[in-house]
Design a protein around this motif. Structure first.
Motif, PDB file in Angstrom:
ATOM      1  N   LEU A 278       0.814  -1.208   0.000  1.00 45.11           N
ATOM      2  CA  LEU A 278       0.000   0.000   0.000  1.00 45.11           C
ATOM      3  C   LEU A 278       0.854   1.267   0.000  1.00 45.11           C
ATOM      4  O   LEU A 278       0.524   2.251  -0.678  1.00 45.11           O
ATOM      5  CB  LEU A 278      -0.932   0.008   1.218  1.00 45.11           C
ATOM      6  N   GLN A 279       1.978   1.246   0.729  1.00 45.54           N
ATOM      7  CA  GLN A 279       2.743   2.471   0.926  1.00 45.54           C
ATOM      8  C   GLN A 279       3.911   2.658  -0.037  1.00 45.54           C
ATOM      9  O   GLN A 279       4.413   3.779  -0.178  1.00 45.54           O
ATOM     10  CB  GLN A 279       3.275   2.515   2.364  1.00 45.54           C
ATOM     11  N   LEU A 287       1.358   1.060  -4.247  1.00 47.29           N
ATOM     12  CA  LEU A 287       0.146   1.824  -4.549  1.00 47.29           C
ATOM     13  C   LEU A 287       0.240   3.278  -4.106  1.00 47.29           C
ATOM     14  O   LEU A 287      -0.685   4.058  -4.334  1.00 47.29           O
ATOM     15  CB  LEU A 287      -1.061   1.157  -3.892  1.00 47.29           C
ATOM     16  N   VAL A 289       0.039   4.838  -1.178  1.00 49.16           N
ATOM     17  CA  VAL A 289      -0.934   5.313  -0.196  1.00 49.16           C
ATOM     18  C   VAL A 289      -0.195   5.803   1.047  1.00 49.16           C
ATOM     19  O   VAL A 289       0.791   5.200   1.469  1.00 49.16           O
ATOM     20  CB  VAL A 289      -1.922   4.182   0.176  1.00 49.16           C
ATOM     21  N   ALA A 294      -3.475   3.964   4.639  1.00 52.41           N
ATOM     22  CA  ALA A 294      -3.171   2.533   4.611  1.00 52.41           C
ATOM     23  C   ALA A 294      -3.612   1.850   5.899  1.00 52.41           C
ATOM     24  O   ALA A 294      -4.170   0.747   5.885  1.00 52.41           O
ATOM     25  CB  ALA A 294      -1.676   2.329   4.385  1.00 52.41           C
ATOM     26  N   ALA A 346      -5.944  -1.369  -3.974  1.00 47.08           N
ATOM     27  CA  ALA A 346      -6.216  -1.021  -2.586  1.00 47.08           C
ATOM     28  C   ALA A 346      -7.480  -1.714  -2.072  1.00 47.08           C
ATOM     29  O   ALA A 346      -7.491  -2.249  -0.948  1.00 47.08           O
ATOM     30  CB  ALA A 346      -6.347   0.495  -2.458  1.00 47.08           C
ATOM     31  N   ILE A 349      -6.893  -5.477  -1.576  1.00 49.41           N
ATOM     32  CA  ILE A 349      -6.098  -5.738  -0.371  1.00 49.41           C
ATOM     33  C   ILE A 349      -6.970  -5.618   0.875  1.00 49.41           C
ATOM     34  O   ILE A 349      -6.882  -6.453   1.794  1.00 49.41           O
ATOM     35  CB  ILE A 349      -4.899  -4.776  -0.306  1.00 49.41           C
TER      36      ILE A 349
END
Length: 449
Positions: A278-279, A287, A289, A294, A346, A349
């Protein structure tokens, strides 16, 4: 009473994630290098692992209520030390005390056996077990929010308030049972277990930074294994051992503990991989984020554990804890297969992580029930503490292995596929081990509930 013990468990699990949002800036906050500030996290892992089986045994001997209050007091003291810390050493000391207090979670689960009617025991175990996920899940976004807008010491002021409230609730609401075995504290066993666990867990948790083939890693592992071997031999020879090796070697207990290692590994594989995907920047295959967003996306997994607690209790009553554990492992297996075949955005997940939370909620409800069915009432605390240690060992092993895989490939997509494949293997191993867990009656080990 169940709600109070669940709140205490939530408070303890909250402590595990509150430093994650600030771990990247700890070197600046504490005026130390990154290698040394890593101990802020490592020391909590070590002291929690050591405290868990010891606290369980002390609870059996001197009363679980009194020991639970003591553990929450230690956790409060650690939180206050961290709230006042401005340098590395006080911070490490405070985090060590917080880790010692985390033994309250399996001890609280053991206390349920003394307080709750057998018809409600499965649901109560599931609820208290779920707080481990809920506390961790809400800890990250709360910590990220506090870190962004307030001084980081406020994290530990909040932790202190939660611990103080837990102490008051336990003292005034949870009744004392009077169930205790008595005896003398096995100080030699405490020392042996402390050295053994410290050596093994240090080698696993720090091996990636020290080097897996380096002298410190190999020496730490060797000392730990030798100490654990000496500990086991000594425990077999004394009448009032810290850990009853003979009970722990029973098929039902041993197989459950091995399955717990596999489930702990499966849990943490997702816990390490998803936040990084995510990060990570988009250019690196992630992604992009931010931390707070996240963290919010991963919160539903914790609440899935909570929502599943009555379902887990019903399954445990009708089909038994062994079937519940097999079902939990199969849910995890499906989740990790989904990670391999579904393109991960996102939303995907968040959904898959919620499925993982569902599986963990079912599994964490099953394992204490399996242990309680296989051991005498006066050994519930120690046996549950050892089972919690096995889960912690699985998560520690996953953190080391998964972290090394991701670091070796610099967080590229192929590394995450490898992580998810390891999750598939761990989930399948847990299901297979759970299938072979015998009933206590099959071994002639009828535990009094």
């Amino acid at each position: 009473m169940v709600a109070v013990l669940a709140f205490a468990g939530l408070t303890a699990s909250f402590m595990q994630t509150i430093v994650i949002p600030i771990q990247g800036i700890l070197p600046r906050l504490l005026d130390a290098d990154a290698a040394n500030t890593a101990w802020v996290i490592t020391i909590t892992l070590l002291t929690a692992a050591i405290s868990t089986p010891i606290a369980g045994r002390l609870g059996d001997m001197f009363g679980k209520h009194a020991v639970a209050l003591s553990l929450m007091g230690i956790l409060l003291a650690g939180s206050v030390v961290c709230a006042l810390a401005s340098g590395l050493l006080p911070m490490i000391a405070g985090r060590a005390l917080q880790g010692l207090g985390m033994g309250v979670i399996p001890l609280g689960i053991s206390l349920l056996r003394d307080l709750v009617d057998s018809r409600r025991l499965g649901t109560s175990i599931a609820l208290v077990s779920a707080t481990m996920g809920v506390g961790g899940a809400i800890g990250m976004p709360v910590s990220a929010l506090v870190t962004q807008h307030l001084d980081w010491h406020m994290l530990f002021i909040l932790a202190s308030l939660l611990a103080a409230l837990s102490i008051a609730l336990i003292y005034f609401i949870v009744r004392r049972t009077g169930i205790r075995s008595g005896g003398h504290v096995d100080l030699v066993g405490v020392a042996g277990l402390t050295v053994g666990l410290s050596g093994v867990l240090l080698a696993i948790s720090r091996g990636s930074s020290w080097g897996w083939g380096s002298a410190p890693t190999l020496l730490s592992l060797a000392i730990g294994l030798m100490a654990l071997a000496a500990f086991a031999i000594y425990e077999l020879r004394i009448p009032n051992p810290l850990v009853d090796i003979r009970v722990s070697a029973r098929s039902a207990v041993l197989t459950t503990n091995l399955a717990s290692v596999a489930m702990g590994f499966a849990l943490f594989s997702a816990s390490v991989a998803f936040p990084q995907i995510l990060q990570l920047p988009v250019a690196s295959g992630g992604l992009g984020v931010d931390l707070f967003t996240a963290s919010l996306m991963l919160v539903p997994a914790g609440f899935a554990m909570l929502v599943m607690s009555p379902v887990a209790g019903r399954i445990e009553r009708t089909a038994g804890p062994r079937i519940l554990l097999i079902l939990a492992a199969m849910v995890l297996l499906i989740a990790y297969i989904g990670c391999l075949v579904i393109p991960l955005g996102a939303i995907q997940i968040a959904i898959i992580n919620t499925v993982v939370g569902t599986g963990i909620g079912l599994g964490y409800a099953a394992m204490p029930a399996l242990i309680m069915n296989a051991v005498p009432r006066n050994e519930t605390g120690a046996a549950n503490g050892l089972n919690a240690l096995m889960r912690a060992f699985g998560t520690t092993l996953a953190a080391a292995v998964v972290g090394s895989v991701i670091a070796a490939s610099h967080g590229q997509g192929g590394s995450f596929e490898s992580v998810f494949l390891m999750g598939v293997v761990a989930s399948a191993a847990c299901a297979i081990l759970a299938f072979f867990i015998p009933s206590p009656q099959a071994e002639g080990e009828v535990a009094v509930v």
